[in-house]
Design a protein around this motif. Sequence first.
Motif, PDB file in Angstrom:
ATOM      1  N   UNK A 285       0.814  -1.218   0.000  1.00 26.99           N
ATOM      2  CA  UNK A 285       0.000   0.000   0.000  1.00 26.99           C
ATOM      3  C   UNK A 285       0.846   1.266   0.000  1.00 26.99           C
ATOM      4  N   UNK A 286       2.105   1.172   0.417  1.00 24.58           N
ATOM      5  CA  UNK A 286       2.986   2.341   0.390  1.00 24.58           C
ATOM      6  C   UNK A 286       3.344   2.767  -1.030  1.00 24.58           C
ATOM      7  N   UNK A 287       3.085   1.896  -2.008  1.00 22.81           N
ATOM      8  CA  UNK A 287       3.419   2.232  -3.395  1.00 22.81           C
ATOM      9  C   UNK A 287       2.246   2.856  -4.145  1.00 22.81           C
ATOM     10  N   UNK A 288       1.076   2.956  -3.507  1.00 23.80           N
ATOM     11  CA  UNK A 288      -0.100   3.562  -4.147  1.00 23.80           C
ATOM     12  C   UNK A 288       0.029   5.079  -4.102  1.00 23.80           C
TER      13      UNK A 288
ATOM     14  N   UNK B 148      -8.754  17.977  -3.061  1.00 24.34           N
ATOM     15  CA  UNK B 148     -10.071  18.467  -3.452  1.00 24.34           C
ATOM     16  C   UNK B 148     -10.432  18.166  -4.905  1.00 24.34           C
ATOM     17  N   UNK B 149      -9.438  18.054  -5.780  1.00 26.26           N
ATOM     18  CA  UNK B 149      -9.706  17.720  -7.181  1.00 26.26           C
ATOM     19  C   UNK B 149      -9.828  16.211  -7.348  1.00 26.26           C
ATOM     20  N   UNK B 150     -10.414  15.811  -8.450  1.00 19.83           N
ATOM     21  CA  UNK B 150     -10.399  14.399  -8.821  1.00 19.83           C
ATOM     22  C   UNK B 150      -9.084  14.098  -9.525  1.00 19.83           C
ATOM     23  N   UNK B 151      -8.480  12.967  -9.184  1.00 20.05           N
ATOM     24  CA  UNK B 151      -7.204  12.589  -9.781  1.00 20.05           C
ATOM     25  C   UNK B 151      -7.160  11.078  -9.985  1.00 20.05           C
ATOM     26  N   UNK B 152      -6.436  10.662 -10.997  1.00 23.06           N
ATOM     27  CA  UNK B 152      -6.219   9.240 -11.218  1.00 23.06           C
ATOM     28  C   UNK B 152      -5.112   8.738 -10.295  1.00 23.06           C
ATOM     29  N   UNK B 153      -5.184   7.469  -9.929  1.00 15.85           N
ATOM     30  CA  UNK B 153      -4.132   6.838  -9.137  1.00 15.85           C
ATOM     31  C   UNK B 153      -3.478   5.733  -9.960  1.00 15.85           C
ATOM     32  N   UNK B 154      -2.256   5.392  -9.585  1.00 15.41           N
ATOM     33  CA  UNK B 154      -1.577   4.310 -10.306  1.00 15.41           C
ATOM     34  C   UNK B 154      -2.286   2.972 -10.079  1.00 15.41           C
TER      35      UNK B 154
ATOM     36  N   UNK C 216      -2.588  -6.428   7.247  1.00 17.06           N
ATOM     37  CA  UNK C 216      -1.166  -6.340   7.573  1.00 17.06           C
ATOM     38  C   UNK C 216      -0.286  -6.842   6.437  1.00 17.06           C
ATOM     39  N   UNK C 217      -0.840  -7.672   5.565  1.00 15.42           N
ATOM     40  CA  UNK C 217      -0.069  -8.221   4.442  1.00 15.42           C
ATOM     41  C   UNK C 217      -0.270  -7.420   3.163  1.00 15.42           C
ATOM     42  N   UNK C 218      -0.795  -6.196   3.266  1.00 16.03           N
ATOM     43  CA  UNK C 218      -0.966  -5.357   2.094  1.00 16.03           C
ATOM     44  C   UNK C 218      -2.400  -5.321   1.605  1.00 16.03           C
ATOM     45  N   UNK C 219      -2.569  -4.889   0.360  1.00 17.57           N
ATOM     46  CA  UNK C 219      -3.887  -4.767  -0.258  1.00 17.57           C
ATOM     47  C   UNK C 219      -4.083  -5.915  -1.247  1.00 17.57           C
ATOM     48  N   UNK C 220      -4.982  -6.857  -0.958  1.00 15.86           N
ATOM     49  CA  UNK C 220      -5.192  -7.972  -1.887  1.00 15.86           C
ATOM     50  C   UNK C 220      -5.974  -7.525  -3.122  1.00 15.86           C
ATOM     51  N   UNK C 221      -5.497  -7.939  -4.280  1.00 15.92           N
ATOM     52  CA  UNK C 221      -6.195  -7.716  -5.544  1.00 15.92           C
ATOM     53  C   UNK C 221      -6.567  -9.090  -6.093  1.00 15.92           C
ATOM     54  N   UNK C 222      -7.863  -9.324  -6.261  1.00 14.10           N
ATOM     55  CA  UNK C 222      -8.325 -10.655  -6.662  1.00 14.10           C
ATOM     56  C   UNK C 222      -8.738 -10.683  -8.128  1.00 14.10           C
ATOM     57  N   UNK C 223      -8.325 -11.749  -8.797  1.00 14.41           N
ATOM     58  CA  UNK C 223      -8.726 -12.005 -10.179  1.00 14.41           C
ATOM     59  C   UNK C 223      -9.744 -13.142 -10.158  1.00 14.41           C
ATOM     60  N   UNK C 224     -10.918 -12.896 -10.732  1.00 19.99           N
ATOM     61  CA  UNK C 224     -11.990 -13.896 -10.766  1.00 19.99           C
ATOM     62  C   UNK C 224     -12.477 -14.003 -12.208  1.00 19.99           C
TER      63      UNK C 224
ATOM     64  N   UNK D  74       4.454   1.645 -11.264  1.00 14.06           N
ATOM     65  CA  UNK D  74       5.085   2.165 -10.044  1.00 14.06           C
ATOM     66  C   UNK D  74       4.453   1.578  -8.788  1.00 14.06           C
ATOM     67  N   UNK D  75       4.015   0.338  -8.891  1.00 10.46           N
ATOM     68  CA  UNK D  75       3.468  -0.392  -7.751  1.00 10.46           C
ATOM     69  C   UNK D  75       4.433  -1.496  -7.354  1.00 10.46           C
ATOM     70  N   UNK D  76       4.353  -1.905  -6.102  1.00 11.92           N
ATOM     71  CA  UNK D  76       5.190  -2.991  -5.604  1.00 11.92           C
ATOM     72  C   UNK D  76       4.319  -4.088  -5.014  1.00 11.92           C
ATOM     73  N   UNK D  77       4.755  -5.313  -5.218  1.00 11.26           N
ATOM     74  CA  UNK D  77       4.095  -6.440  -4.573  1.00 11.26           C
ATOM     75  C   UNK D  77       4.537  -6.524  -3.123  1.00 11.26           C
TER      76      UNK D  77
END
Length: 217
Positions: free
Chosen positions: A62-65, A109-115, A148-156, A186-189
Amino acid sequence: MPRYGADGDVLDISLTTIKVRNWDNTITTIPTYALISDSFKNWRGMQQSGGRRIKRSFQIDMNSVSFCNEEMLARFEKIDLLREYIQSKRVEIEKHNHSEKKDDLKLVNDRNLTNLGCFRAYLDAYLANHPQVNQKLTLIVRQLAPGAAGLPMEIYLFSKEKAWANYEAIQADIFDHILAVIAEFDLRLFQNPSGRDFQQLSEGQKNDIIREPKSQK
């Protein structure tokens, strides 16, 4: 039926026993009454359906978001599967932000895209164009609850191939690509530190001590 070590195709059913050929070609004999007294999984529905389910997640640090800056957006826009998404989002966000009051807290305050959002959109497009993914069945890329183990991203999704070996190969190819491409956003596992990580940390500390100038008396 895990209790009896049976997982395969039924060969024979008699009044007292059922013979099952397991995936490793061993034969398991179970009592017929077990079909009533115990639960079991029937693979027939999967074999007759349009695909075999893939449901797997990976952890993102999550520190890479972060919010996307102009350099990141320009880089992401060069990705074929993401170009249309970035261009449409640019127009949508610029229109929204132009109508809002300007201040110094633009990122808040503005809308912005995230990585992370761009990466999720890329995965949607990548899987929607994958030749071995059944597009007629459910396809979801979603975030699970962070921990504690980060942000899980699930593929279904469901693969077109149902044969075990082919199914595993498709699943491996998809996640090979995901693990390799994530750094482009620019993300890390996230993974627990290994012995190699501690060794590199120790070597780095030793090098810092060596480079530190000796105090003059």
